[in-house]
Motif scaffolding. Structure first.
Motif, PDB file in Angstrom:
ATOM      1  N   PHE A  81      -0.498   0.520  11.021  1.00 36.45           N
ATOM      2  CA  PHE A  81      -1.119  -0.811  10.047  1.00 36.45           C
ATOM      3  C   PHE A  81       0.294  -1.440   9.553  1.00 36.45           C
ATOM      4  O   PHE A  81       1.308  -0.566   9.208  1.00 36.45           O
ATOM      5  CB  PHE A  81      -2.119  -0.202   8.910  1.00 36.45           C
ATOM      6  CG  PHE A  81      -3.308   0.409   9.613  1.00 36.45           C
ATOM      7  CD1 PHE A  81      -4.150  -0.357   9.897  1.00 36.45           C
ATOM      8  CD2 PHE A  81      -3.403   1.704   9.721  1.00 36.45           C
ATOM      9  CE1 PHE A  81      -5.453   0.099  10.678  1.00 36.45           C
ATOM     10  CE2 PHE A  81      -4.439   2.304  10.127  1.00 36.45           C
ATOM     11  CZ  PHE A  81      -5.400   1.355  10.666  1.00 36.45           C
ATOM     12  N   THR A  82       0.502  -2.811   9.432  1.00 32.48           N
ATOM     13  CA  THR A  82       1.543  -3.495   9.056  1.00 32.48           C
ATOM     14  C   THR A  82       1.162  -4.764   8.250  1.00 32.48           C
ATOM     15  O   THR A  82       0.255  -5.751   8.865  1.00 32.48           O
ATOM     16  CB  THR A  82       2.170  -4.026  10.268  1.00 32.48           C
ATOM     17  OG1 THR A  82       2.617  -2.716  10.995  1.00 32.48           O
ATOM     18  CG2 THR A  82       3.577  -4.634   9.810  1.00 32.48           C
ATOM     19  N   ALA A  97       8.128   0.707  -3.018  1.00 31.82           N
ATOM     20  CA  ALA A  97       8.474   1.821  -2.266  1.00 31.82           C
ATOM     21  C   ALA A  97       7.556   2.869  -2.331  1.00 31.82           C
ATOM     22  O   ALA A  97       7.290   3.650  -1.229  1.00 31.82           O
ATOM     23  CB  ALA A  97       9.846   2.062  -2.847  1.00 31.82           C
ATOM     24  N   LYS A  98       7.241   3.029  -3.579  1.00 30.00           N
ATOM     25  CA  LYS A  98       6.008   4.156  -3.857  1.00 30.00           C
ATOM     26  C   LYS A  98       4.825   3.974  -3.223  1.00 30.00           C
ATOM     27  O   LYS A  98       4.337   4.914  -2.338  1.00 30.00           O
ATOM     28  CB  LYS A  98       5.733   4.249  -5.265  1.00 30.00           C
ATOM     29  CG  LYS A  98       4.843   5.417  -5.815  1.00 30.00           C
ATOM     30  CD  LYS A  98       5.342   6.699  -5.438  1.00 30.00           C
ATOM     31  CE  LYS A  98       4.435   7.936  -5.931  1.00 30.00           C
ATOM     32  NZ  LYS A  98       5.048   9.176  -5.656  1.00 30.00           N
ATOM     33  N   GLN A  99       4.465   2.942  -3.157  1.00 25.54           N
ATOM     34  CA  GLN A  99       3.143   2.471  -2.373  1.00 25.54           C
ATOM     35  C   GLN A  99       3.279   2.384  -0.893  1.00 25.54           C
ATOM     36  O   GLN A  99       2.353   3.200  -0.067  1.00 25.54           O
ATOM     37  CB  GLN A  99       2.637   0.951  -2.549  1.00 25.54           C
ATOM     38  CG  GLN A  99       2.188   0.700  -4.160  1.00 25.54           C
ATOM     39  CD  GLN A  99       2.000  -0.635  -4.494  1.00 25.54           C
ATOM     40  OE1 GLN A  99       2.910  -1.503  -4.108  1.00 25.54           O
ATOM     41  NE2 GLN A  99       0.821  -1.096  -4.875  1.00 25.54           N
ATOM     42  N   ALA A 100       4.388   2.206  -0.190  1.00 21.76           N
ATOM     43  CA  ALA A 100       4.746   2.356   1.176  1.00 21.76           C
ATOM     44  C   ALA A 100       4.751   3.558   1.364  1.00 21.76           C
ATOM     45  O   ALA A 100       4.410   3.951   2.692  1.00 21.76           O
ATOM     46  CB  ALA A 100       6.001   1.350   1.460  1.00 21.76           C
ATOM     47  N   ALA A 105       3.315   8.309   4.463  1.00 19.64           N
ATOM     48  CA  ALA A 105       2.912   9.905   4.322  1.00 19.64           C
ATOM     49  C   ALA A 105       1.670  10.432   4.484  1.00 19.64           C
ATOM     50  O   ALA A 105       1.317  11.162   5.289  1.00 19.64           O
ATOM     51  CB  ALA A 105       3.480  10.314   2.929  1.00 19.64           C
ATOM     52  N   LEU A 106       0.653   9.690   4.169  1.00 12.11           N
ATOM     53  CA  LEU A 106      -0.775  10.290   4.089  1.00 12.11           C
ATOM     54  C   LEU A 106      -1.118   9.586   5.659  1.00 12.11           C
ATOM     55  O   LEU A 106      -2.245  10.497   6.128  1.00 12.11           O
ATOM     56  CB  LEU A 106      -1.653   9.383   3.086  1.00 12.11           C
ATOM     57  CG  LEU A 106      -1.652   9.855   1.873  1.00 12.11           C
ATOM     58  CD1 LEU A 106      -2.559   8.978   0.816  1.00 12.11           C
ATOM     59  CD2 LEU A 106      -2.153  11.335   1.511  1.00 12.11           C
ATOM     60  N   SER A 107      -0.762   8.772   6.295  1.00 11.75           N
ATOM     61  CA  SER A 107      -1.179   8.425   7.533  1.00 11.75           C
ATOM     62  C   SER A 107      -0.510   8.996   8.640  1.00 11.75           C
ATOM     63  O   SER A 107      -0.554   8.650   9.941  1.00 11.75           O
ATOM     64  CB  SER A 107      -1.040   6.837   7.772  1.00 11.75           C
ATOM     65  OG  SER A 107       0.390   6.311   7.633  1.00 11.75           O
ATOM     66  N   GLY A 108       0.476   9.857   8.479  1.00 14.16           N
ATOM     67  CA  GLY A 108       1.331  10.482   9.410  1.00 14.16           C
ATOM     68  C   GLY A 108       2.071   9.493  10.102  1.00 14.16           C
ATOM     69  O   GLY A 108       2.180   9.330  11.326  1.00 14.16           O
ATOM     70  N   ARG A 110       2.097   6.040  10.150  1.00 14.59           N
ATOM     71  CA  ARG A 110       1.527   5.106  10.735  1.00 14.59           C
ATOM     72  C   ARG A 110       1.552   3.561  10.032  1.00 14.59           C
ATOM     73  O   ARG A 110       0.628   2.796  10.029  1.00 14.59           O
ATOM     74  CB  ARG A 110      -0.033   5.266  11.115  1.00 14.59           C
ATOM     75  CG  ARG A 110      -0.032   6.622  12.310  1.00 14.59           C
ATOM     76  CD  ARG A 110      -1.637   6.683  12.873  1.00 14.59           C
ATOM     77  NE  ARG A 110      -2.527   7.299  11.718  1.00 14.59           N
ATOM     78  CZ  ARG A 110      -3.597   6.870  11.388  1.00 14.59           C
ATOM     79  NH1 ARG A 110      -3.987   5.832  11.772  1.00 14.59           N
ATOM     80  NH2 ARG A 110      -4.291   7.819  10.446  1.00 14.59           N
ATOM     81  N   PHE A 111       2.511   3.576   9.392  1.00 19.68           N
ATOM     82  CA  PHE A 111       2.444   2.160   8.632  1.00 19.68           C
ATOM     83  C   PHE A 111       4.039   1.721   8.751  1.00 19.68           C
ATOM     84  O   PHE A 111       4.866   2.447   8.728  1.00 19.68           O
ATOM     85  CB  PHE A 111       2.570   2.687   7.146  1.00 19.68           C
ATOM     86  CG  PHE A 111       2.337   1.611   6.166  1.00 19.68           C
ATOM     87  CD1 PHE A 111       1.295   0.785   6.012  1.00 19.68           C
ATOM     88  CD2 PHE A 111       3.471   1.278   5.270  1.00 19.68           C
ATOM     89  CE1 PHE A 111       1.496  -0.387   5.065  1.00 19.68           C
ATOM     90  CE2 PHE A 111       3.512   0.229   4.376  1.00 19.68           C
ATOM     91  CZ  PHE A 111       2.424  -0.574   4.262  1.00 19.68           C
TER      92      PHE A 111
END
Length: 289
Positions: A81-82, A97-100, A105-108, A110-111
């Motif tokens: 997802f982008t 930065a914290k949100q990204a 981290a949660l998506s493995g 994938r961001f």
């Protein structure tokens, strides 16, 4: 070639089943639109419509980009997802930065973070950020987001931000690609100088933009794995995809509905899924991917 699915300003209930269908069909990623608010009064123009009209955005639903990315990542296993693109300089870069980092981290991992500068002074006004020197502010934001999401303590002293040594936890196990959107000379230069890739928003001048981007990449010694994400009619045929590959394009963004209309999206979900599946069968499956 990688393929990215685009759908925006649709019923929010459509997003999870569309993401799941795109993943099953073989798409690599999905782009997420960003909008904070719609100003009632504005003299600004929209740079990606022929007449500069912005009224098509009025009353259209936008789920916050990080929230939607996290929700879709939780409902899928391989799809990336982008944001396309996050209006970065109107936001506090430490919070971005914290949100990204959290989504990645949660998506493995994938961001990817697509970023750009809002064309609307109103976006800056409502977020209490000066519109002036927004390009230089954008550059500092990129450096801060990259530094903090890399892990460890990071500090920054610039013209706009002064950040003591801090770190955020968790961070992803791989660097978050920062992709720069925009067609202007400063945007292309920023992509070549600071970005991990460039995002193209459509139009007939792709060849000119790619040529200039290539010159700037040579000037700045851009990394070999630089990503080039484009919207092009060539992306809808197998032969066209090969032409884009020959031009150095790494990712094709495809959508199957014109979003620049004032009417609400009434296309049924099953038709949306059928459209993305048909493209996967006729183009993705036959493009050697």
């Amino acid at each position: 070639m990688r393929f990215t699915y685009a759908e925006t300003m649709t019923d929010p209930a459509n997003y999870i089943p569309l993401a799941q269908a795109a993943e099953t069909a073989g798409y690599t990623s999905m782009v997420i639109a960003d909008s904070v608010a719609y100003p009632r009064d504005s003299d600004s123009t929209y740079p990606y419509t022929p007449d500069g009209s912005r009224e098509f955005l009025d009353d259209k639903p936008f789920i916050e980009a990080f929230v939607l990315s996290a929700a879709l990542a939780a409902a899928t296993t391989t799809l990336r997802f982008t944001p396309f693109v996050l209006k970065l300089p109107i936001r506090p870069p430490v919070l971005v930065a914290k949100q990204a980092a959290s989504v990645a981290a949660l998506s493995g991992n994938r961001f990817g973070l697509g970023v750009g500068i809002s064309p609307w002074p109103e976006d800056f006004e409502i977020m209490d950020v000066p519109f002036q020197k927004r390009g230089a502010r954008m550059d500092e934001c990129i450096d801060i987001v990259r530094g903090l999401t890399a892990g460890g303590y990071f500090e920054f002293q610039g013209k706009f931000y002064d950040i003591p040594p801090i770190k955020i936890t968790p961070v992803p196990t791989e660097p978050i690609p920062i992709l720069i959107g925009g067609h202007s000379e400063p945007a292309l230069r920023r992509a070549a100088q600071r970005g991990d890739g460039w995002m193209h928003a459509g139009g007939d001048d792709l060849d000119r933009l790619l040529a200039r981007l290539g010159e700037l990449r040579t000037e700045y010694g851009t990394r070999e794995d630089f990503e080039v994400h484009v919207i092009s009619m060539d992306g809808f045929t197998v032969d066209g995809v090969k032409r884009l590959e020959d031009k150095g394009v790494t990712d094709v963004i495809v959508g199957f509905r014109l979003p620049y209309t004032r009417e609400a999206d009434t296309e049924p979900l099953d038709r949306k899924i059928a459209n993305l599946e048909r493209f996967a069968e006729t183009v993705i499956a036959k493009s050697g991917n």
